[in-house]
Scaffold this active site. Structure first.
Site, short mmCIF file in Angstrom:
data_model
loop_
_atom_site.label_atom_id
_atom_site.label_comp_id
_atom_site.label_asym_id
_atom_site.label_seq_id
_atom_site.Cartn_x
_atom_site.Cartn_y
_atom_site.Cartn_z
N SER A 183 6.90 -7.85 8.93
CA SER A 183 7.58 -7.20 7.81
C SER A 183 7.76 -8.11 6.60
O SER A 183 7.85 -7.64 5.48
CB SER A 183 8.93 -6.67 8.27
OG SER A 183 9.73 -7.73 8.77
N HIS A 211 6.43 -1.05 11.02
CA HIS A 211 5.90 -1.07 9.65
C HIS A 211 4.48 -0.53 9.58
O HIS A 211 3.68 -0.95 8.73
CB HIS A 211 5.98 -2.48 9.06
CG HIS A 211 7.36 -2.85 8.66
ND1 HIS A 211 7.96 -2.37 7.52
CD2 HIS A 211 8.30 -3.60 9.27
CE1 HIS A 211 9.19 -2.84 7.43
NE2 HIS A 211 9.42 -3.59 8.49
N LYS A 242 12.12 4.47 9.22
CA LYS A 242 11.34 3.96 8.08
C LYS A 242 10.47 5.10 7.54
O LYS A 242 10.97 6.00 6.88
CB LYS A 242 10.53 2.73 8.51
CG LYS A 242 11.46 1.54 8.76
CD LYS A 242 10.73 0.24 9.02
CE LYS A 242 11.69 -0.94 8.97
NZ LYS A 242 12.00 -1.52 10.29
C1 LIG Z 1 13.09 -2.15 11.07
C2 LIG Z 1 12.57 -2.81 12.28
C3 LIG Z 1 13.22 -2.69 13.51
C4 LIG Z 1 14.54 -2.00 13.65
O1 LIG Z 1 14.39 -0.63 13.54
P1 LIG Z 1 15.71 0.27 13.53
O2 LIG Z 1 15.26 1.59 14.01
O3 LIG Z 1 16.22 0.26 12.13
O4 LIG Z 1 16.68 -0.38 14.47
C5 LIG Z 1 12.63 -3.26 14.61
N1 LIG Z 1 11.46 -3.94 14.52
C6 LIG Z 1 10.82 -4.09 13.35
C7 LIG Z 1 9.54 -4.84 13.29
C8 LIG Z 1 11.36 -3.54 12.19
O5 LIG Z 1 10.75 -3.71 11.03
#
Ligand SMILES: *Cc1c(COP(=O)(O)O)cnc(C)c1O
Length: 396
Positions: A183, A211, A242
């Site tokens: 990310s 992502h 996301k």
């Molecule tokens: C955003 C993210 C998470 C966490 O996701 P949530 O559903 O907001 O808890 C976990 N792993 C990665 C790689 C992320 O980018």
């Protein structure tokens, strides 16, 4: 020592963070999420949401959420296995499993919980987890909770992965686990090479696809589809928070036995509340929209291409790649914070990232492109970056 001394210690540490420009200050957004948001009363162009396809607040999702609220209620006041499972939870799990062409899926309240509850039930001290050094915090925490031996390999370095596979030969089961897209850097894990090594050493492969799910790969099935290895990945975790509407929820997909075992042993699933019905209903719709959103997928990647080439031509240093995450490298934390502030004054909403989110001395502004950005949004952002970049001496 007294509790007052702990509070005094924290106060001093917070002051130090402020002085060093490392303090994470929250800004309020005074509007719903979207390509344009209101901050401090003015409308600005948003380049820091994980809103890749622009589905956050899509009217069809909002409607599905309202309908789910009316038909299935607000909240369940229960974990899944007591009285927290409705028909739509099972429908969504089935849909997610089919989407990734796996046997089953299990929902969590977040992907942080999916990762937190993944390793400990599956592996014990006879086993090994081989983990990329830049893996997300939730993966690192999940591995900490598990008794398996932990082997860290250098970021995306296949020679080093081979080294840890050789070092862990005596372990019973071995799981290679990696972010599919990192990310902070916007680079893809080398999944084809990882799968080859896994075959050679009889290891399993798991990825966190947060992502990539929904917008990477020809049909949005994520980084593994993009890299042609979807059928070779054993376990995928990802988020509903996301690209898929951006509210909350996470999941793990894989073999039926794995998922069923998680339902019986995964602690964030057993000891935390069911995903609220309105979010489940909206997420069902989100997967439908992703299936139909070919043009949105094209647009987000096209937007990334235009933004990357514009910034490079202006003289900025980017982490190379082709993902809609675009890191503009600045070095010092204070510079990244200052640049973000000046860009906000120009109507461009971005955030500077610094230690401990990225390594010391590698502070940056991370742009995230959305299919909802118009050519005009991108042009305005480029002009602002050039103006502010020159005023701070980042470019000439
Ligand atoms: C955003 C993210 C998470 C966490 O996701 P949530 O559903 O907001 O808890 C976990 N792993 C990665 C790689 C992320 O980018």
């Amino acid at each position: 020592m007294s509790k007052q001394s702990l509070y005094a210690h924290l106060g001093a540490e917070l002051q130090r963070l402020q002085q060093e420009g490392l303090y994470k200050r929250e800004r309020y957004i005074e509007s719903p999420q979207g390509p344009l948001i209101v901050v401090h009363g003015s409308t600005v162009i948003n380049f820091c949401a994980n809103n890749y396809l622009g589905l956050a607040n899509d009217p069809q999702l909002v409607r599905a959420c309202h309908e789910g609220l009316d038909s299935h209620g607000y909240g369940l006041s229960s974990v899944r296995f007591i009285c927290g499972t409705q028909d739509i939870h099972k429908q969504l799990e089935k849909k997610i499993a089919q989407f990734f062409r796996k046997e089953d899926a299990i929902l969590y309240i977040s992907c942080f919980d999916a990762n937190g509850g993944l390793f400990e039930p599956l592996l014990n001290d006879q086993d090994a987890i081989l983990s990329d050094e830049l893996n997300h915090a939730s993966i690192i925490d999940g591995i900490r909770l598990c008794k398996a031996k932990r082997f860290r390999y250098k970021h995306n370095d296949m020679d080093d992965l081979r080294r840890v596979l050789q070092e862990s030969q005596s372990c019973r089961y071995r799981l290679i686990f990696t972010d599919s897209v990192f990310s902070m850097d916007g680079d893809y894990a080398n999944l084809p090479a990882i799968c080859d090594l896994a075959d050679e050493y009889q290891a399993l492969v798991g990825i966190d696809d947060c992502h990539a799910t929904g917008f990477c790969g020809a049909t949005g099935r994520g980084a593994a589809e993009h890299l042609g290895v979807l059928d070779r990945i054993d376990i995928i975790t990802s988020t509903l928070g996301k690209c898929l509407g951006g509210a909350a929820g996470g999941f793990t997909v894989g073999k039926a036995e794995v998922i069923d075992w998680l339902r019986n042993r995964s602690r964030p699933y057993l000891f935390s509340n069911a995903v609220p019905p309105p979010l489940v209903a909206a997420s069902l719709k989100a997967f439908d929209l992703v299936e139909q959103s070919h043009s949105l997928r094209e647009r987000v990647h096209q937007n990334a291409k235009i933004m990357r080439s514009g910034l490079e031509q202006a003289g900025f240093t980017l982490k190379p790649g082709n993902h809609p995450i675009i890191p503009v490298m600045l070095g010092e934390a204070a510079l990244a914070t200052k640049m973000a502030e000046l860009l906000l004054a120009e109507g461009i909403y971005v955030i500077g990232f610094s230690y401990p989110v990225v390594p010391q001395g590698q502070a940056r502004i991370r742009l995230q492109m959305s299919a909802a950005h118009t050519p005009e949004h991108i042009e305005r952002a480029l002009q602002a970056f050039i103006k502010v970049g020159r005023s701070l001496g980042v470019i000439s």
